[in-house]
Structure formats: C-alpha cells, structure tokens
Design an enzyme around this catalytic site. Structure first.
Site, PDB file in Angstrom:
ATOM      1  N   GLU A  70      44.276  49.028  36.121  1.00  0.00           N
ATOM      2  CA  GLU A  70      43.328  48.105  35.487  1.00  0.00           C
ATOM      3  C   GLU A  70      43.692  47.859  34.029  1.00  0.00           C
ATOM      4  O   GLU A  70      43.622  46.724  33.537  1.00  0.00           O
ATOM      5  CB  GLU A  70      41.912  48.664  35.617  1.00  0.00           C
ATOM      6  CG  GLU A  70      41.420  48.655  37.058  1.00  0.00           C
ATOM      7  CD  GLU A  70      40.198  49.536  37.269  1.00  0.00           C
ATOM      8  OE1 GLU A  70      39.711  50.144  36.288  1.00  0.00           O
ATOM      9  OE2 GLU A  70      39.737  49.630  38.421  1.00  0.00           O
ATOM     10  N   HIS A 106      50.835  37.406  53.720  1.00  0.00           N
ATOM     11  CA  HIS A 106      49.538  36.726  53.849  1.00  0.00           C
ATOM     12  C   HIS A 106      48.401  37.746  53.994  1.00  0.00           C
ATOM     13  O   HIS A 106      47.348  37.427  54.562  1.00  0.00           O
ATOM     14  CB  HIS A 106      49.511  35.775  55.052  1.00  0.00           C
ATOM     15  CG  HIS A 106      50.594  34.748  55.047  1.00  0.00           C
ATOM     16  ND1 HIS A 106      50.448  33.509  54.472  1.00  0.00           N
ATOM     17  CD2 HIS A 106      51.859  34.796  55.541  1.00  0.00           C
ATOM     18  CE1 HIS A 106      51.565  32.812  54.620  1.00  0.00           C
ATOM     19  NE2 HIS A 106      52.443  33.579  55.257  1.00  0.00           N
ATOM     20  N   LYS A 165      34.180  59.842  42.707  1.00  0.00           N
ATOM     21  CA  LYS A 165      34.889  58.567  42.792  1.00  0.00           C
ATOM     22  C   LYS A 165      36.033  58.545  41.780  1.00  0.00           C
ATOM     23  O   LYS A 165      35.868  58.921  40.629  1.00  0.00           O
ATOM     24  CB  LYS A 165      33.929  57.413  42.525  1.00  0.00           C
ATOM     25  CG  LYS A 165      34.501  56.038  42.851  1.00  0.00           C
ATOM     26  CD  LYS A 165      33.392  54.979  42.779  1.00  0.00           C
ATOM     27  CE  LYS A 165      33.858  53.634  43.306  1.00  0.00           C
ATOM     28  NZ  LYS A 165      34.871  53.026  42.437  1.00  0.00           N
ATOM     29  N   SER A 183      33.584  57.130  37.876  1.00  0.00           N
ATOM     30  CA  SER A 183      32.238  56.558  37.887  1.00  0.00           C
ATOM     31  C   SER A 183      31.266  57.461  37.144  1.00  0.00           C
ATOM     32  O   SER A 183      31.376  58.690  37.201  1.00  0.00           O
ATOM     33  CB  SER A 183      31.767  56.369  39.329  1.00  0.00           C
ATOM     34  OG  SER A 183      30.421  55.939  39.359  1.00  0.00           O
TER      35      SER A 183
END
Length: 469
Positions: A336, A193, A329, A323
């Site tokens: 993805e 959860h 970053k 980025s």
C-alpha cells in the site's frame, strides 16, 4: 524536498545570525507560501556551480586572487558545516529561481567577506578593506539565474540518480532475483483476465518483474545524457552575454571533475535556457518505473489476499498489526505504501509535463516546481523501493498447500495437452470437468479417453517438459 516551519523561518528573519541580504529578505517577505523549501542537495549543487564559476572567472582574469580564494573558502565552509538555516526560501517563488540563486550568492558573499577581513593586516590599505565581495558582481559573475538554476537542476538530478535512485532499484532487483531462483521449481496457477490460465513457475513470475524493472532502469540511464548537458554560459537568454567565450564549457569541465560525472555545456544554450526537454524525458522514465512498481505491488497484494477468503497463494511478511479493531488481521502495508508513492509520481510527472510545456519565449518560468516534483519523486521512489525490498520481498514465502489445491482445480492446464489431444477433445474434457465438478483426470476417465493414472502421468510429463524448456 525538505519542509521548514514558516514560524521558525520568520523568527530568524533579519537577525544578527542571518548571512543573507536584501533580496533574500524581500523573498521571505513576499513569498510566505507553504512549507516547502529546497533541500541542501539542491543548494549544494548551486554552491558547487558558484565554486566552478569562480575558478573559471579567476582563470580568465576576471576575479582577483583574494576574492577568488574567499569565495572558494565560503563555499567549502557551507558544505563542511550545517548552514541549512541560511537557505529558508520557499519553493513557491519566482519561476526562474532567481531568489534562491541570490540567496546562495548573498550567503556566499557574507562568508567570503568575513574570511577576507580576517586575512587583512594592518599594513594593508583602507582601500583594500573597502573592496567588499559583492553577491552579483563577484559571486554571480559571468552567470544569470536563467542558466545557473537549470544547471543546478540537472546536476542534482544526475547526482541523486546515481547515488540513491539506481542503487535502491538495484537492491530491489536483487531481492526479486533471489525469489526467482528460490521459486523456480514451484508451479503456480497463471491468470489472465483474472481467470484461470496456464500454469507457470513462481520463479517465472518474478523474472517478469525483474525484466520490467531492468527496462525501467535502462530508460532512466537513456535519459541521462541530456541531463548531463548544462545551460551554463547561456546567461540571461542563451546568448552568453556578459560571460567570456567558452565559459560554459570550462565551468562544466570543473563540475565534471568535481562530481566525476560527464557534465558538458549544452550544445545550444538558447534551448537550455528556454526549455526543459531533458527533465521531461527523465520524469517520463520515473513514471515508467512507477508504472512497473504499481502493477507489481498490486499483484503482490492480490496473490497475498486472504488468509481464508482470498487467493492466499503468497505469504506476505506480517510486519505489524493491520487493524485497530479486528484482532489478528494483517494487511499488505508495504504494498500500500509503495502504491501510494507510485500515484504521487504519476501526479508529479503530470505537473512536470505541464510546467515544462508552459515556458514563454526565451525562458521557462516554472523551474522551481519542476525540480521540486522531480526531486520528490526520486526521494519517494528511492525510499519506497528499499522499504519494499527489505520488508516485503525478502520475507515473502509461497503457500504451497493452497497453490497445490489451486493447481489441481485449474482446468486451463489441459492446454498443455491440446497438441496431443486436439483442441476439441481438450475442450470437451474441460466442459465435463467443470459441469460435474470433477478433476481433469476424472473427466478424461468419464469420457473413456484415459484412466485417471494415465492422464495424471501425461499431465505431469507436460509440466516437467514446460519447466525444462
């Protein structure tokens, strides 16, 4: 599935270099839709069907030796050299695939006639010269687009599955298995959860992914027996009209020997011509694989989130800057890419299901879109799994500092002591620890149950026993 520029195709229409005939030309004229064309993998499956059928027709006495040999030579020429420009038709055409079948027939006939003409000597008669190899009468003899096209669909799916998809899946499983062994002794926080739960080894996490992928692998293998069944011999409506008795069995035997795969004639060619049940089941297995992959990559990027404000327990490879504006970053790009592929597979599977369920009477007229989507799914999954294995899984490491910090803060670990402490006492320790921002050991001491050292020893023993079991 490959894509060709419509402009390039139109520039080649009707030129002296074109080997196709009038039916291909008409299709180019009336179906200039999109840029999707059938790949040479699919075209080669059609060419091999023509080769097998020519062999059977010759054995049955339906083709003269010179015509038979010319057709075989043409098929070999097409597979030995690059003739991809000769197969320009759009996927978005007649639903039976007739135009692509005729494109192949016409190109084979053109090459076969060229080869046949070179063999004719001056001593031979003009009558022999006039016996032109016909795309319908000879190359398509004992066949119909309605049994050839679905047979080619099954062949290309079987071949791509064995030669590409399953190999890529095995490679990914091997990479996951290596991580399972590498991290088998490293405990981490389990979560249910999205909340803190019992600890488990990181190796156990990877074993779960490995098993799910094994089950998906088995689902694909389980779907193949019906893929191996071909519609050949059914001709137009499944009744075998204009084909010799047992033509499908004989042609399937030729193809089985060629591919070294267990192709057979369908037990019921009426069903094989009118339906696409085998492809539905296969496509569903691809969806199962995509579902496993989608869940897995989402876990990867969640556990790798950070580096300061996320979970930051898994160190994903920093392959490239993430980025264009934020210096330093790094994003979970392999995750993805694979997750986008999975979404595409879900969409492809829905299209296949709708197309397969919407055939009418004795023919399914959605076959080009069905095989287009299935082949795209195979290609995308194959490439994406290999990329993910090589550029993400293989370089993944654990952030043991962060994991140890989280393990010390994980209150659910007290569950391992519940059989010893009792549920109510364990619950009391958790509440005291949470309310007072204490460790479990500190809470146990505050309740005068154990000293910090005693509790930590007890907990350490429980973790050791869990790992041993």
């Amino acid at each position: 599935m490959k894509q060709k520029s419509v402009d390039n195709i139109q520039q080649n229409n009707g030129t002296k270099n074109s080997l196709w005939g009038k039916q291909t030309q008409l299709s180019l004229q009336y179906f200039t839709i999109g840029s999707h064309c059938f790949s040479m993998d699919f075209i080669n499956s059609l060419i091999n069907i023509k080769k097998a059928c020519a062999q059977v027709n010759y054995n049955e006495g339906l083709l003269d030796k010179d015509i038979y040999q010319s057709i075989l030579h043409a098929c070999s020429e097409l597979q030995l050299n690059d003739y991809s420009i000769q197969f320009p038709l759009s996927v978005w055409q007649t639903g039976s695939g007739t135009q692509t079948n005729m494109n192949v027939n016409e190109v084979i006939a053109s090459l076969a006639n060229t080869f046949k003409a070179k063999k004719i000597t001056d001593a031979q008669t003009k009558q022999q010269l006039s016996r032109t190899i016909h795309p319908n009468d000879h190359v398509n003899l004992s066949q119909s687009s309605n049994d050839v096209f679905p047979s080619a669909m099954h062949i290309v799916v079987a071949v791509l599955t064995h030669n590409r998809l399953l190999k890529s899946l095995a490679h990914l499983k091997s990479s996951l298995n290596e991580k399972q062994q590498q991290f088998k002794d490293d405990f981490t926080v389990g979560r249910t959860h999205l909340m803190d739960a019992l600890p488990l080894s990181a190796g156990a996490v990877f074993s779960g992914y490995y098993e799910q992928l094994s089950q998906a692998n088995n689902a694909i293998l389980d779907s193949l027996p019906t893929i191996y069944q071909l519609a050949l011999g059914g001709t137009a409506v499944g009744g075998g009209d204009n084909a010799p008795i047992n033509f499908g069995q004989k042609a399937a035997k030729e193809l089985s020997e060629l591919y070294q795969l267990p192709f057979t004639a369908s037990n019921n060619t009426y069903a094989a011509v009118s339906g696409e049940d085998a492809i539905i089941r296969y496509s569903s297995a691809l969806k199962q694989l995509a579902s496993v992959l989608f869940k897995m990559v989402n876990d990867f990027r969640m556990l790798g989130s950070g580096p300061r404000c996320g979970l930051n327990e898994w160190l994903l490879p920093a392959n490239e800057p993430g980025s264009s504006i934020m210096p330093g970053k790094v994003n979970p790009t392999q995750c993805e890419a694979l997750s986008m592929v999975c979404l595409q597979i879900f969409g492809n599977e829905l299209t296949v299901s709708l197309a397969a369920s919407n055939g009418q009477l004795q023919l399914n007229t959605y076959r080009p879109v069905i095989i287009h989507n299935v082949m795209e799914s195979i290609e995308l999954l194959t490439d994406a799994m290999t990329s993910f294995a090589d550029h993400c899984v293989s370089g993944l490491e654990l952030n043991k500092t962060q994991i140890n910090t989280n393990m010390q803060q994980n209150l659910s670990v007290v569950t391992l002591l519940a059989p010893t402490l009792g549920y109510d006492v364990a619950t009391q320790i958790v509440h005291v620890a949470n309310d007072n921002n204490l460790s479990l050991a500190q809470a146990a001491e505050k309740l005068n149950l154990y000293s910090i050292t005693e509790f930590e020893v007890l907990l350490s023993q429980s973790l050791h026993n869990k790992n041993t079991n």
